[in-house]
Design a protein around this motif. Sequence first.
Motif, PDB file in Angstrom:
ATOM      1  N   GLU A  38     -22.651  55.807   7.413  1.00 11.11           N
ATOM      2  CA  GLU A  38     -24.345  55.426   7.376  1.00 11.11           C
ATOM      3  C   GLU A  38     -25.416  55.031   6.648  1.00 11.11           C
ATOM      4  OE1 GLU A  38     -26.699  55.852   9.379  1.00 11.11           O
ATOM      5  OE2 GLU A  38     -24.888  56.356  10.894  1.00 11.11           O
ATOM      6  N   SER A  39     -24.654  54.666   5.364  1.00 10.72           N
ATOM      7  CA  SER A  39     -24.414  53.258   4.280  1.00 10.72           C
ATOM      8  C   SER A  39     -24.499  52.097   4.449  1.00 10.72           C
ATOM      9  CB  SER A  39     -24.478  53.655   3.278  1.00 10.72           C
ATOM     10  OG  SER A  39     -22.816  53.260   2.540  1.00 10.72           O
TER      11      SER A  39
ATOM     12  N   ASN B  65     -20.236  57.664   4.337  1.00  6.48           N
ATOM     13  CA  ASN B  65     -20.519  56.643   3.536  1.00  6.48           C
ATOM     14  C   ASN B  65     -20.642  55.841   4.608  1.00  6.48           C
ATOM     15  OD1 ASN B  65     -18.274  54.418   4.597  1.00  6.48           O
ATOM     16  ND2 ASN B  65     -17.837  54.958   1.874  1.00  6.48           N
TER      17      ASN B  65
ATOM     18  N   HIS C 200     -24.552  48.612   6.553  1.00  8.47           N
ATOM     19  CA  HIS C 200     -25.794  47.970   6.552  1.00  8.47           C
ATOM     20  C   HIS C 200     -24.703  46.229   7.455  1.00  8.47           C
ATOM     21  CE1 HIS C 200     -26.508  48.338   2.608  1.00  8.47           C
ATOM     22  NE2 HIS C 200     -27.185  47.077   2.945  1.00  8.47           N
TER      23      HIS C 200
ATOM     24  N   GLN D 238     -20.564  49.446  -4.280  1.00  5.33           N
ATOM     25  CA  GLN D 238     -20.350  49.031  -3.080  1.00  5.33           C
ATOM     26  C   GLN D 238     -18.251  49.665  -2.872  1.00  5.33           C
ATOM     27  OE1 GLN D 238     -20.696  45.336  -2.001  1.00  5.33           O
ATOM     28  NE2 GLN D 238     -22.263  44.700  -3.476  1.00  5.33           N
ATOM     29  N   TYR D 239     -19.149  50.517  -1.845  1.00  3.39           N
ATOM     30  CA  TYR D 239     -17.858  50.612  -1.165  1.00  3.39           C
ATOM     31  C   TYR D 239     -16.852  50.275  -0.670  1.00  3.39           C
ATOM     32  CZ  TYR D 239     -21.149  54.400  -0.602  1.00  3.39           C
ATOM     33  OH  TYR D 239     -22.262  55.431  -1.632  1.00  3.39           O
TER      34      TYR D 239
ATOM     35  N   HIS E 298     -34.161  47.229   4.797  1.00  6.25           N
ATOM     36  CA  HIS E 298     -33.150  47.748   5.959  1.00  6.25           C
ATOM     37  C   HIS E 298     -34.313  48.385   7.069  1.00  6.25           C
ATOM     38  CE1 HIS E 298     -30.559  49.216   2.823  1.00  6.25           C
ATOM     39  NE2 HIS E 298     -30.200  47.302   3.612  1.00  6.25           N
TER      40      HIS E 298
ATOM     41  N   GLY F 299     -22.003  49.101   2.303  1.00  8.07           N
ATOM     42  CA  GLY F 299     -21.689  50.310   2.104  1.00  8.07           C
ATOM     43  C   GLY F 299     -22.508  50.309   0.323  1.00  8.07           C
ATOM     44  N   HIS F 300     -23.308  50.272   0.037  1.00  6.59           N
ATOM     45  CA  HIS F 300     -23.677  51.255  -1.053  1.00  6.59           C
ATOM     46  C   HIS F 300     -24.571  51.881  -1.547  1.00  6.59           C
ATOM     47  CE1 HIS F 300     -27.740  49.166  -0.854  1.00  6.59           C
ATOM     48  NE2 HIS F 300     -27.008  48.355  -0.344  1.00  6.59           N
ATOM     49  N   GLN F 301     -24.720  52.126  -2.811  1.00  9.63           N
ATOM     50  CA  GLN F 301     -25.130  53.824  -2.815  1.00  9.63           C
ATOM     51  C   GLN F 301     -26.563  53.370  -2.779  1.00  9.63           C
ATOM     52  OE1 GLN F 301     -24.493  52.735  -7.097  1.00  9.63           O
ATOM     53  NE2 GLN F 301     -24.642  55.100  -7.005  1.00  9.63           N
ATOM     54  N   ASP F 302     -27.679  54.321  -2.024  1.00  8.12           N
ATOM     55  CA  ASP F 302     -28.967  54.379  -1.907  1.00  8.12           C
ATOM     56  C   ASP F 302     -29.798  53.479  -2.595  1.00  8.12           C
ATOM     57  OD1 ASP F 302     -31.572  54.284  -1.041  1.00  8.12           O
ATOM     58  OD2 ASP F 302     -31.017  56.248  -0.150  1.00  8.12           O
TER      59      ASP F 302
END
Lengths: 302, 392
Positions: free
Chosen positions: B246-247, B244, B249, B236-237, A133, B207-210
Amino acid sequence: MSTLPEKLSPLLAILSLIFITGAASANSPLTIAAANYPLKFFAEQIAGNQAKVAFPMPADIDPAFWQPNAEDIAALQKADLVLLNGAHYSKWLPKVSLSLFKQVNTSAVFRDQYIHQTSGVTHNHGEGGEHSHGETAFTTWLDFSLANLQAKSIYNALVKKRPASRQRFLIKLEKLQSRLSEFDHQLLELGKILNNAPLIGSHPVYQYLKNRYQLNLTSVHWEPEEAPNQQQWQAFQQLLEKHPSKWMIWEGQPAKETVEKLQSLGVSSIVFSPAGNIPDQGDFFSVMENNIQQLRSINPNP
Amino acid sequence: MDSLYLAWRYIVFNRIKTLTLITCITLICFLPLALKTLLSVSEQQLLARAAATELLVGAKGNPLDLAMNSLYFSNEQPDLITMQASERVYNSSLALPIPLYVRFQAREHPIVGTSVDYFDFRGLTLASGRHFAMLGECVIGADVAKKLNLNIGDKLLSSPKTLFDLGGIYPLQMTVTGVLKKSHSADDNAVFVDLKTTWVIEGLGHGHQDVEKITDKQSILSNKEKLVTASAKIKQYAEITTKNLESFHFHGDPSVYPISAVIAAPIDAKSATILMGRYLGKKERQQIIRPQSVIQELLNNIFQIKDFIDAIIWIVSGAMILALLLVFNLSFRLRQKEIDAIFHFGCNRLTIFQLMASEILIITLFSGILCGLGLLLLQQYQTVIFNFLFIK
């Protein structure tokens, strides 16, 4: 002999184009939104009173990491032009919906000169393979030759919107470019004077400055207002052994405590503000003049 | 008046015979007129939308599939192209591009991935709410809102491509931010999202957990210096929220992400011609079409069939009219004794003729009313019927 509809079709096409692009009437000022302060400043310099340049980002943040809400984007959707820095600057852009016709990527013309960094954690899941990222360096305007090209992109976008004002915009563009070129020449000279003297940047935002002006600069990841922790100091001392710099270049005024500790290590602090956001005092020109002045204070042969 | 009353009493008494006659006459009148109306509406609808879309760029293949999918969001799926096709149109400075990605569905309604420019291009206005602004937001057509009873702030789940597509496309819960005014077009039946949202549905963005903060060891397969390999267990969302967002990408180069077509709005007629010329190369992998020509060709084929159907209908109608005349004739012959009795009661031949004529008048009047009602209903629901017949 052409029929009436045939004669009208170019006109209709132009009318529909105007309709599509939502062009404002010729008399009212254009509504422009800028993704960072340099673009706002350039647009204001070129457009003069022919545009109102909005800068929706709060004063206390780096505009690259702005997190807009739906209302912010709804307002941007109403602008005639949205000036973007490109180089993956606006991290919010992939998460919002903006008219493709209104977006102006001011760095698209020098896309091949983007500086790509290898830092950033890479991860891997599913079919997409490895990815990071991280990071394309985005403070493109600190290379003033590139800033010149960005100003030209803004000029081109303005001319497309207001062709009748081409000459007026051109005069103002040339004035702006002349100032930017002056900065460029001064920094090129300064780069030669610094003669590869080791420098440390407080934050990885000086890639284009380093590249264009041949600075021997390595960056850490410190924030001016935050005192570095023990681990960061240790890493810094290790860095000094490999890269014996006597100057640290900060984005903003560093904390007094940090300056003193750096001084004890023989490292002086100077500020070179990228001016991504609206400066507290002065304008883009005065901030850059001050930046160059600060760099001049470096004595490469103490 | 007396003749009408007597005719009415006779008709009421012989209900079944009368109903049969009314049905036959109604159908004889309604069918050709309905077909004519439907074809006229179809022509109008198909051509108006096609004419408003001067040029379409898509993958080389069947131009009809490309036009039907891009204009009416039909299920015919043209081969995909990439966002570079849109950039190509933009960079030509000859036309403005509006990319389209029509592939997914939400509760049997097409999801149309596009840019906000589409609404201005089609002249679509909002009945309520606002356009989509953030990833995961959608604007729905008037019919979608009505059928699914959706309002601003409600959620709409995208449908998996197939029932057993368990390992493929993740359903995405979208938030409705706007409802369009009815436009009596295919747009009424569609769900509009930003292109990027369709790419999230496709799995190109997520999007997923960091991964740097996950503590569950089963979620991380390996964690080397700069490479974290996450397992399928990583969360995964399925909905994009402010928390969420921001996560989320995207991976890879967005310029090679898929789209199904690009609407090209040329600056003028000359630009359109020049642009079309640029897609004529032998090695060209894209095609540029004038949807109006493609749809006109389709209509020409339909009208050839229409002429054939018209002929059959006229023959059948003629046969039915003859049959009806026979029915009336036989009916009057069967009623000869009844007619003789009326004559002996003192009615003259003119009165008997008026009596019979009144019966025919009442029956044809009822048929006319039913036929008119049918045509009114047809006109009322012409878009729905058009969509049903030609789009789905």
